[in-house]
Design an enzyme around this catalytic site. Structure first.
Site, PDB file in Angstrom:
ATOM      1  N   CYS A 158      21.303   3.797   4.549  1.00 15.03           N
ATOM      2  CA  CYS A 158      20.943   5.005   3.802  1.00 15.03           C
ATOM      3  C   CYS A 158      19.499   5.386   4.092  1.00 15.03           C
ATOM      4  O   CYS A 158      18.583   4.569   3.926  1.00 15.03           O
ATOM      5  CB  CYS A 158      21.152   4.758   2.307  1.00 15.03           C
ATOM      6  SG  CYS A 158      20.506   6.064   1.249  1.00 15.03           S
ATOM      7  N   TRP A 172      -9.307  -9.746  -2.111  1.00 15.78           N
ATOM      8  CA  TRP A 172     -10.653  -9.980  -1.595  1.00 15.78           C
ATOM      9  C   TRP A 172     -11.097  -8.792  -0.741  1.00 15.78           C
ATOM     10  O   TRP A 172     -10.257  -8.217  -0.025  1.00 15.78           O
ATOM     11  CB  TRP A 172     -10.632 -11.263  -0.750  1.00 15.78           C
ATOM     12  CG  TRP A 172     -11.965 -11.722  -0.268  1.00 15.78           C
ATOM     13  CD1 TRP A 172     -12.834 -12.537  -0.916  1.00 15.78           C
ATOM     14  CD2 TRP A 172     -12.568 -11.398   0.980  1.00 15.78           C
ATOM     15  NE1 TRP A 172     -13.953 -12.744  -0.149  1.00 15.78           N
ATOM     16  CE2 TRP A 172     -13.811 -12.041   1.035  1.00 15.78           C
ATOM     17  CE3 TRP A 172     -12.191 -10.607   2.068  1.00 15.78           C
ATOM     18  CZ2 TRP A 172     -14.679 -11.939   2.110  1.00 15.78           C
ATOM     19  CZ3 TRP A 172     -13.052 -10.493   3.141  1.00 15.78           C
ATOM     20  CH2 TRP A 172     -14.272 -11.157   3.160  1.00 15.78           C
ATOM     21  N   CYS A 205      17.249   5.147   1.028  1.00 14.25           N
ATOM     22  CA  CYS A 205      16.966   3.731   0.718  1.00 14.25           C
ATOM     23  C   CYS A 205      15.862   3.185   1.623  1.00 14.25           C
ATOM     24  O   CYS A 205      14.986   2.438   1.187  1.00 14.25           O
ATOM     25  CB  CYS A 205      18.227   2.897   0.873  1.00 14.25           C
ATOM     26  SG  CYS A 205      19.586   3.401  -0.194  1.00 14.25           S
TER      27      CYS A 205
END
Length: 812
Positions: free
Chosen positions: A79, A513, A82
């Site tokens: 899809c 960081w 998706c």
């Protein structure tokens, strides 16, 4: 009108172009799915995405009767929506990773054949579909669907995060046990808070009614102990007036003593609040040991703590990483070949180009690189690499320090940080050095790092996760700046995934960081209050932090000490090899002596007798020259030599087959029958041995020592007797030399002497020197007597018979 039409046409053309691009994108994805079915089967998510992967085996256990609320995405890997939503869902999982005890994310690929029944059971008909499952959901529950999952708003992590909070606030009973209260607090609750809660810090976040910051920070601190967070609305006039709050949002710390202090942050936003609260004194992650204080670490006698500056990089960490990488990880591969050999070549090539090491280390890396680049075969043994690392050729000013000296990467426990930390720092330094020294390929360092991790890194799961990250986005790197930023962002992603794991050091939590204290300019916020990294500030920070000028050489051995230690190790190794070779040679000799026994005693005696004969011949020649005689052999010398040879041959192989071995008895024999042969043989035997014992009438005894006599055959030959005469001076000298030789034989081994004596007594005698015992003589006498009697009987018999015949003839 024309302008409107023109604008409309332009807008329509843009729509067509967008639609065409979407079609092309869909076609590309379709081709990828067809060409790479394995990728389709694997789905859009992996375990490194911090998303629970549902299968028919675990779907029920994860979704039903769970202690946490679960958000599930039902998708199809083919899809397009998706595929476009997957990065957003992954970012959401990373963003709420600290919420996991209360809420978690899951996903299942409904395109997979084995998952279709699960998707059908939950009523999935469109993709993607997100459903919310309450804590302690029943078996018949199918979840609550999110609406509009394909709208642009749902592709915003902030919007999805707020929807999750709304679902949690409206959660039905029973409430997820790990989820803290999300409703606003009041003055009465705060006054009695420390009476009912065992915490050291209470953080009050003042905010407006429609703000989610207080609830987000509350969930962010969910996994930390000794700290609690409560939201206070701006409508709570008593507290607002008491503390004089004018900024919303703002955060205040309330202590058990009743004191209020404002939390100092750079920006009043969720991320800065969460980071500052997690770093408060005494705040620890749940289930983790408290941080170890520096005085306790310094008093550790096994490995004393090394104070360091967190704003600097230490060469000790880099060299320790090289040692562990080249001498430990590579050593696990006895033979390196194929793809691993290619990875090793690229890795060493990058080190030789960009590692900012000391001269002795750089000389060794260049030597190793030259060896690998000149490798003609398709494999190489680690033994050959180890010889270069140890500088077996003893090249001047070439060495790699042995052992590890972790400084910036040291951990509070021996199993924490260290080598993984050093590997990250090493490749950060290499990416920065590649940019500063003018490299040609932006992906050179990252590609070498990817291949090394895949081929040699000891942590298999870590290597798989890094490979997934590299395969997803490494293709986007096209400049040296993007290479440095890519490695930095992936490092932070790993820190996010490992936060709270067993490998996290409580003294060095896994954070994003650099921290706001280390680089305030690197952090900013968007218009909606979301945290944003200022990459235009992050890049200069990385270039400065990992530059060669920011590397300290503290805690290092001097280059001269390294070279001296290397030489001493090489010398000791040579001595050990020589000792080992000596032991092996002795073992081989012992083994040869067992498999090939030493020459028999007869051979040794033969060699010694030949040496004696040569010495006797030389001495005989000297005596002849002194006495004015010719060099011809004396009448008894030649028989002596012949007897000696015959004796040696008889010792090797008996001349009379079947004759029984027996000891030589005393020298008294029957003179009537054997005097001539016996004394002649005896004279020759004594001449060969060099001396003779005086005869005695007592058996096996010798008389008192007296003058030694030499043998000669000067007497009456007709009598066939051998006489005795005094020994000459040169003969005494000859006897002395023979005694020395006998002493030399005794030093060779006592068992040789004993065997020689036994052989002397029991050897086979030659035809010229056969001896007979008393039993033999008695048998001979008896046989002689019997034969005589037989002859006498026969004589009498024939005589009588002849007489009878004569008598018959004489009758008339």
């Amino acid at each position: 009108m024309a302008r409107r039409c023109g604008r409309a046409t332009t807008r329509f053309t843009e729509e067509i172009q967008k639609h065409a691009r979407k079609i092309a994108t869909s076609a590309v994805w379709l081709c990828l799915c067809l060409l790479f079915p394995s990728a389709t089967e694997a789905g859009l998510y992996t375990a490194s995405d911090q998303v629970v992967l549902l299968t028919p085996e675990n779907a029920e256990s994860v979704l039903i009767n769970s202690t946490a609320a679960i958000f599930v995405e039902f998708y199809a890997s083919w899809c397009g929506h998706c595929i476009a939503f997957a990065p957003v869902y992954k970012s959401l999982a990373r963003d709420i990773t600290e919420w996991k005890p209360a809420v978690d994310l899951a996903a299942i690929d409904c395109a997979a054949e084995e998952n279709r029944k699960v998707c059908t059971a939950f009523g999935i008909r469109a993709y993607p579909t997100i459903k919310f499952f309450h804590a302690y959901s029943k078996a018949e529950s199918k979840g609550e669907a999110f609406k509009g999952t394909t709208t642009p708003s749902t592709h915003d992590v902030r919007v999805l995060r707020h929807r999750i909070i709304d679902k949690l606030e409206n959660h039905e009973e029973p409430w997820p046990p790990a989820c803290p209260p999300l409703e606003p607090t009041s003055q009465a609750e705060i006054d009695s808070f420390f009476e009912t809660n065992n915490v050291q810090h209470l953080a009050l976040i003042f905010e407006d009614t429609n703000s989610y910051i207080g609830r987000e920070v509350t969930l962010d601190l969910l996994q930390f102990e000794t700290v609690a967070v409560r939201r206070v609305l701006s409508t709570e006039k008593v507290l607002v007036t008491k503390l004089g709050v004018t900024d919303f949002p703002s955060c205040y710390l309330y202590s058990p003593e009743g004191n209020f202090t404002r939390l100092d942050v750079n920006i009043e936003a969720r991320t800065f609040y969460s980071y500052a609260l997690q770093r408060l004194p005494g705040v620890t992650r749940s289930g983790k040991p408290p941080p170890v204080t520096l005085d306790v670490l310094a008093n550790n006698t096994q490995e004393p703590w090394k104070p360091f500056n967190e704003y600097k990089v230490y060469m000790a960490d880099l060299e320790s990483t090289l040692h562990f990488s080249l001498r430990v990880e590579l050593a696990a591969h006895t033979v390196i070949k194929g793809e691993a050999l290619t990875s090793l070549k690229e890795y060493i090539s990058v080190l030789a180009k960009y590692f900012p090491g000391r001269p002795v280390v750089m000389n060794l890396l260049k030597s190793l690189n030259a060896r690998l680049q000149n490798q003609t075969g398709d494999e190489i043994s680690y033994e050959a690499i180890g010889e270069i690392l140890d500088n077996s050729a003893q090249s001047p000013d070439t060495a790699l320090p042995e052992g590890v000296r972790w400084v910036g990467c040291q951990g509070s426990q021996p199993h924490l940080r260290r080598y993984p930390c050093g590997m990250w720092i090493l490749f950060h330094v290499l990416t920065v050095q590649a940019k500063n020294t003018g490299g040609t390929d932006p992906k050179e360092v990252l590609s070498a790092m990817r291949k090394y991790v895949r081929s040699f890194f000891g942590c298999t799961a870590c290597a798989e996760h890094f490979e997934i990250m590299a395969s997803e986005s490494l293709v986007e790197v096209n400049t040296f700046s993007s290479a440095a930023l890519w490695l930095w962002s992936r490092h932070n992603r790993v820190n996010n995934r490992l936060a709270g794991a067993l490998s996290e050091d409580p003294n060095f939590p896994k954070i994003q960081w650099p921290s706001p204290e280390m680089c305030p300019a690197c952090h900013s916020v968007k218009e909606n209050g979301e945290h944003r990294w200022s990459q235009e500030q992050v890049l200069p920070f990385l270039m400065s932090y990992f530059s060669s000028s920011n590397i300290l050489t503290d805690y290092l051995e001097s280059e001269s000490q390294i070279v001296v230690k290397q030489r001493e190790k090489h010398a000791s190794r040579q001595q050990a090899l020589e000792a080992q070779e000596h032991v092996q040679r002795k073992a081989r000799e012992a083994l040869d002596s067992m498999t090939h026994p030493p020459p028999s005693q007869s051979t040794v005696q033969d060699e010694e007798e030949e040496e004696e004969e040569e010495e006797e011949e030389e001495e005989g020649g000297e005596r002849a020259a002194v006495e004015g005689k010719t060099l011809e052999t004396t009448p008894w010398a030649k028989p002596e030599m012949e007897v000696g040879r015959g004796r040696r041959q008889a010792h090797k192989k008996p001349s009379i087959v079947g004759l029984r071995m027996r000891e030589l008895q005393e020298d008294i024999v029957d003179l009537d029958s054997f005097v001539n042969q016996h004394y002649k043989a005896k004279a020759l035997q004594v001449a060969a041995s060099g001396r003779v014992k005086r005869r005695t009438l007592q058996r096996k005894e010798e008389q008192d020592p007296g003058p030694v006599f030499g043998l000669a055959v000067e007497l009456d030959v007709g009598l066939r007797m051998a006489g005795l005469q005094p020994v000459e001076a040169d003969f005494e000298l000859h006897v002395g030399q023979q005694r020395k030789q006998l002493q030399r034989r005794e030093l060779t081994g006592q068992h040789f002497v004993e065997e020689a004596e036994l052989s002397q007594r029991g050897r086979w005698m030659s035809v010229l020197n056969i001896g007979f015992s008393k039993v033999d003589i008695s048998l001979c006498v008896i046989l002689y007597f019997l034969s005589s009697m037989c002859l006498l009987v026969m004589y009498l018999f024939f005589k009588n018979r002849l007489r009878l015949r004569r008598d018959k003839v004489a009758l008339p």
